[in-house]
Design an enzyme around this catalytic site. Structure first.
Site, PDB file in Angstrom:
ATOM      1  N   ILE A   1      29.146 -11.141  13.962  1.00 45.85           N
ATOM      2  CA  ILE A   1      29.424 -10.196  12.873  1.00 45.85           C
ATOM      3  C   ILE A   1      28.830 -10.661  11.537  1.00 45.85           C
ATOM      4  CG2 ILE A   1      31.675 -11.081  12.057  1.00 45.85           C
ATOM      5  CD1 ILE A   1      32.642  -8.098  12.210  1.00 45.85           C
TER       6      ILE A   1
ATOM      7  N   ASN B   1      43.697 -15.401   7.525  1.00 42.04           N
ATOM      8  CA  ASN B   1      45.121 -15.786   7.491  1.00 42.04           C
ATOM      9  C   ASN B   1      45.682 -15.343   6.136  1.00 42.04           C
ATOM     10  OD1 ASN B   1      44.650 -18.068   5.543  1.00 42.04           O
ATOM     11  ND2 ASN B   1      43.435 -18.781   7.288  1.00 42.04           N
TER      12      ASN B   1
ATOM     13  N   GLY C   1      37.273 -19.861  13.939  1.00 46.32           N
ATOM     14  CA  GLY C   1      36.869 -18.586  14.528  1.00 46.32           C
ATOM     15  C   GLY C   1      35.953 -17.776  13.621  1.00 46.32           C
ATOM     16  N   VAL C   2      36.176 -16.472  13.603  1.00 45.38           N
ATOM     17  CA  VAL C   2      35.307 -15.571  12.844  1.00 45.38           C
ATOM     18  C   VAL C   2      35.478 -15.812  11.337  1.00 45.38           C
ATOM     19  CG1 VAL C   2      36.883 -13.561  12.796  1.00 45.38           C
ATOM     20  CG2 VAL C   2      34.425 -13.205  12.794  1.00 45.38           C
ATOM     21  N   ASP C   3      36.662 -16.212  10.921  1.00 49.04           N
ATOM     22  CA  ASP C   3      36.939 -16.506   9.510  1.00 49.04           C
ATOM     23  C   ASP C   3      36.024 -17.639   9.022  1.00 49.04           C
ATOM     24  OD1 ASP C   3      38.217 -16.564   7.066  1.00 49.04           O
ATOM     25  OD2 ASP C   3      40.137 -17.304   7.805  1.00 49.04           O
TER      26      ASP C   3
ATOM     27  N   SER D   1      42.832 -10.697  16.049  1.00 48.58           N
ATOM     28  CA  SER D   1      44.025 -11.327  16.672  1.00 48.58           C
ATOM     29  C   SER D   1      43.825 -11.870  18.090  1.00 48.58           C
ATOM     30  CB  SER D   1      45.236 -10.374  16.705  1.00 48.58           C
ATOM     31  OG  SER D   1      45.947 -10.439  15.492  1.00 48.58           O
ATOM     32  N   THR D   2      42.674 -11.639  18.721  1.00 48.85           N
ATOM     33  CA  THR D   2      42.571 -12.042  20.137  1.00 48.85           C
ATOM     34  C   THR D   2      42.020 -13.454  20.339  1.00 48.85           C
ATOM     35  OG1 THR D   2      40.375 -11.079  20.491  1.00 48.85           O
ATOM     36  CG2 THR D   2      42.268  -9.640  20.871  1.00 48.85           C
ATOM     37  N   GLY D   3      41.793 -14.194  19.248  1.00 55.94           N
ATOM     38  CA  GLY D   3      41.361 -15.592  19.365  1.00 55.94           C
ATOM     39  C   GLY D   3      42.549 -16.506  19.136  1.00 55.94           C
TER      40      GLY D   3
END
Ligand code: AR6
Length: 200
Positions: free
Chosen positions: A23, A36, A44-46, A133-135
């Protein structure tokens, strides 16, 4: 084999796309960060979004936290995209999976609708989502995908500015589950007027 790009028309002039990818490389007007509540970056993506956007993104997040405090799960807030190709990052906080009876579905749905509302406020035409939410937060992918597809398809037609919603899924398993959820939604809810629009 499943193609890595699905496109659907929704209603008269909206589109939903599902792609396999990263992304941080997206060229949509906004990309969504699965953040968060403290908006301090993370894994993760963050982590990937903060690395690609540069340190200015953290400074923008700090400004928001100082002004309005922590961001509760289900809410969304936009910042500039800094070094990203996207003009904006819309930060949302997904629910931590806790068995499914602690309002997780409602909170996840609210993430998607609030992000789209924020994109509309910022006059975006296009927005990309990761699988919120899926990680690290442990939400089962199949259930999260059904909520994501239903929330987006249901809400997109009420918006004026946002015309394209793209899901950028990071691994083939997650991508396949989202594609299955989109196909099921198209069959089960004719009122959403979801038409498959790609050759594969
Ligand atoms: N592009 C697209 N999707 C990605 C990328 C990427 N570059 N990198 C990872 N994903 P997660 P959460 C996928 O854990 O579950 C953070 O520490 C990943 O494979 O990023 O909402 C925050 O600070 C998965 O499918 O987000 C929070 O504390 C999806 O993004 C917490 O994790 C979501 O996984 C949020 O957890």
């Amino acid at each position: 084999m499943l193609s890595h790009h699905q496109r659907y028309r929704i209603g008269k002039d909206s589109s939903l796309e599902l792609v396999l990818g990263d992304i941080t490389e997206e060229t949509t007007d906004a990309i969504v960060n699965a953040a968060n509540s403290y908006l301090v970056g993370g894994g993760g993506v963050d982590g990937a979004i903060h690395r690609a956007a540069g340190p200015q993104l953290l400074a923008e997040c700090r400004k928001i936290r100082d002004q309005r405090g922590i961001l509760p799960p289900g809410q969304a807030v936009g910042t500039p995209g800094c070094k990203l190709k996207a003009k904006f990052v819309i930060h949302t906080v997904g629910p931590v999976w806790n068995g499914g009876d602690k309002n997780e579905p409602q909170i996840l749905e609210s993430c998607y609708t609030h992000c789209m509302e924020e994109a509309e406020r910022l006059r975006c035409e296009s927005i990309s989502f990761p699988s919120v939410s899926t990680g690290a937060f442990g939400y089962p992918v199949k259930q999260a995908a059904q909520i994501a597809m239903r929330s987006v398809a249901g809400y997109l037609q009420q918006l004026r500015s946002v015309r394209l919603v793209r899901f950028v899924l990071f691994d083939p398993h997650t991508h396949r589950i989202y594609a299955e959820a989109a196909n099921k939604l198209a069959e089960a809810f004719p009122q959403y007027k979801i038409i498959r629009d790609d050759a594969s």
